[in-house]
Design a protein around this motif. Structure first.
Motif, short mmCIF file in Angstrom:
data_model
loop_
_atom_site.label_atom_id
_atom_site.label_comp_id
_atom_site.label_asym_id
_atom_site.label_seq_id
_atom_site.Cartn_x
_atom_site.Cartn_y
_atom_site.Cartn_z
N ARG A 33 58.53 34.62 -31.55
CA ARG A 33 58.81 33.88 -30.19
C ARG A 33 57.84 34.38 -29.18
O ARG A 33 57.47 33.27 -28.49
N ILE A 34 57.32 35.67 -29.27
CA ILE A 34 56.48 35.98 -28.25
C ILE A 34 55.14 35.26 -28.56
O ILE A 34 54.27 34.81 -27.63
N LEU A 35 54.93 35.04 -29.72
CA LEU A 35 53.60 34.62 -29.92
C LEU A 35 53.65 32.90 -29.58
O LEU A 35 52.59 32.38 -29.36
N ALA A 36 54.69 32.29 -29.82
CA ALA A 36 55.06 30.96 -29.48
C ALA A 36 54.85 30.79 -28.03
O ALA A 36 54.39 29.72 -27.39
N LEU A 37 55.17 31.98 -27.28
CA LEU A 37 55.16 31.76 -25.67
C LEU A 37 53.72 31.97 -25.31
O LEU A 37 53.45 31.19 -24.32
N ASP A 38 53.10 32.64 -25.95
CA ASP A 38 51.70 32.94 -25.75
C ASP A 38 50.85 31.55 -26.06
O ASP A 38 49.94 31.30 -25.25
N THR A 39 51.01 31.12 -27.33
CA THR A 39 50.37 29.79 -27.48
C THR A 39 50.99 28.57 -26.52
O THR A 39 50.07 27.70 -26.22
N LEU A 40 52.19 28.62 -26.08
CA LEU A 40 52.65 27.68 -25.17
C LEU A 40 51.79 27.80 -23.68
O LEU A 40 51.48 26.94 -23.36
N TYR A 41 51.47 28.92 -23.37
CA TYR A 41 50.62 29.34 -22.21
C TYR A 41 49.22 28.57 -22.28
O TYR A 41 48.58 28.10 -21.28
N ILE A 42 48.69 28.69 -23.59
CA ILE A 42 47.24 28.62 -24.01
C ILE A 42 47.31 26.97 -23.99
O ILE A 42 46.38 26.08 -23.29
N GLY A 71 49.90 34.62 -17.74
CA GLY A 71 50.15 34.46 -19.29
C GLY A 71 49.82 35.74 -19.95
O GLY A 71 50.46 36.14 -20.75
N PHE A 72 48.63 36.20 -19.81
CA PHE A 72 48.26 37.43 -20.45
C PHE A 72 49.04 38.82 -20.03
O PHE A 72 49.51 39.37 -21.05
N ILE A 73 49.38 38.88 -18.83
CA ILE A 73 50.19 39.74 -18.37
C ILE A 73 51.41 39.94 -18.77
O ILE A 73 52.04 40.88 -19.55
#
Length: 89
Positions: A33-42, A71-73
């Motif tokens: 889920r954290i990775l999906a959120l990071d990809t969503l930011y991108i 998104g990075f923070i």
């Protein structure tokens, strides 16, 4: 010709956002889920930059920069909370 390419790219990014939302809500584990959120930011960054190119405005690029930093923070904070249970050591 460039207009068709931009519409095609926006459609593909829209599909990517929908797939990321599915992974975010149906992810088996918290790291997924954290990775999906990071990809969503991108993907949101790419959509905003694409809109900035289409509108020929620099304001969208400044908003994209702000979203990139936040998104990075947030990804670092979520990951640190997952590993240690506390954000600030």
């Amino acid at each position: 010709m460039l207009g068709y390419v931009m519409v095609f790219c926006a459609a593909l990014l829209g599909v990517a956002v929908i797939l990321n939302m599915l992974r975010l809500f149906m992810g088996p584990d918290v790291p997924d889920r954290i990775l999906a959120l990071d990809t969503l930011y991108i993907n949101a960054l790419a959509l905003i930059i694409l809109l900035g190119i289409q509108q020929q405005s620099t304001l969208y690029f400044e908003a994209a920069l702000l979203i990139a930093v936040l998104g990075f923070i947030s990804t670092v904070a979520f990951s640190k909370h997952l590993l240690h249970g506390d954000i600030i050591d």
